[in-house]
Motif scaffolding. Sequence first.
Motif, short mmCIF file in Angstrom:
data_model
loop_
_atom_site.label_atom_id
_atom_site.label_comp_id
_atom_site.label_asym_id
_atom_site.label_seq_id
_atom_site.Cartn_x
_atom_site.Cartn_y
_atom_site.Cartn_z
N TRP A 109 -15.25 38.64 -57.01
CA TRP A 109 -14.89 37.56 -56.09
C TRP A 109 -15.96 37.33 -55.03
N CYS A 116 -20.01 29.48 -54.83
CA CYS A 116 -19.34 28.23 -54.46
C CYS A 116 -19.66 27.80 -53.04
N GLY A 197 -13.02 22.91 -56.44
CA GLY A 197 -11.84 23.75 -56.58
C GLY A 197 -11.69 24.30 -57.99
N LEU A 200 -14.40 26.99 -58.44
CA LEU A 200 -14.05 28.25 -57.78
C LEU A 200 -12.97 28.97 -58.58
N TYR A 201 -11.97 28.26 -59.04
CA TYR A 201 -10.90 28.85 -59.85
C TYR A 201 -11.48 29.50 -61.12
N LEU A 230 -3.67 30.43 -58.21
CA LEU A 230 -4.55 31.57 -58.46
C LEU A 230 -3.73 32.84 -58.63
N CYS A 244 -8.99 27.00 -52.28
CA CYS A 244 -8.98 26.60 -53.69
C CYS A 244 -7.79 25.69 -53.97
N CYS A 247 -8.39 22.24 -52.39
CA CYS A 247 -9.34 21.43 -53.15
C CYS A 247 -8.67 20.78 -54.36
N ARG A 255 -7.75 17.36 -49.27
CA ARG A 255 -8.86 18.25 -49.64
C ARG A 255 -9.81 18.43 -48.45
#
Length: 315
Positions: A109, A116, A197, A200-201, A230, A244, A247, A255
Amino acid sequence: MRTLDGRYRLEQRIGIGGMSEVWRAHDAVLDRPVAVKVMSPGQEGQDTSVERIRAEARSAARLVHPNVAFVHDFGTCGTGPDGQVPYIVMELAEGETLAEHLRAGPLDWHIAVRVCAEVSAALAAAHAHGIVHRDVKPANVILTPAGVKVLDFGIATPCGTPDRSPEGMVVGTPAYLAPEQLERAPATPAADMYALGVLLYYCLTGRLPYQADTATQLLGARRRQPPSPLPQIEGLPPEVADLCANCLADDPAQRPSSLMAALLLAEAVDARVYVPMRQPTAPRQRSASMSPWSERAAAEVTEAAPLPDWSTRAG
């Protein structure tokens, strides 16, 4: 080997897409390696006109940011039916694309958030100039020894540009398109933040926030259900999970701005990113779940901190 304008010697094709192909090339005048994007001549439903590509290349050339691959030059070559095929000469970013890196699974992470943060910093620079990328995805992010580079700003579009693609055609990569893009709304910075988003996910989990095996299933799932939340990731700061989710909001106004996202993500990993002094042209949106930022922090410009080992994996 083919040479364009007696200057750019095409050496190796390194990428191909629906509208263009990218070559590793040598600039004979300045004696340096470059990347040359040659647009595909006149395919049905695709606007690859010289004037449009030139205008977009000029917009992209104004971006000067350490996380953006620079645009050096524009020209035309006589390889198409009408003798006018545009090409764009860009910085050759040496490294591994994020798409290649993610084939081995999700990132730790800390690495995912750092990547990101730098992508968002690049978007903040673009949005400050009124430019929307429209195709933020792992294949357009490259990890170099000097940091993240966001590619393909050479065919980005000005903010507010209407979607003029033919009915039934989707511009961009379906998995990373914001809901309003599926409805053919004009391009805005909020669309890039939706893609961030998804990015990042994907970096955190190794999968998309939608369950689908094909593009058709994906588009259907996108319209029927919200993105999956998530999963629990040990050590991940809750503000990153909130970012996240924000977004991926259906409403563009919910957002965060690219500038806010860059600063929040950088703070989460105690990194520093280069953010533009100018504020984005679109109004900044702030979610209740995000930390407040002072104007001084929002205007801060710092050098990038030493990079982590990109090979670090989750677990």
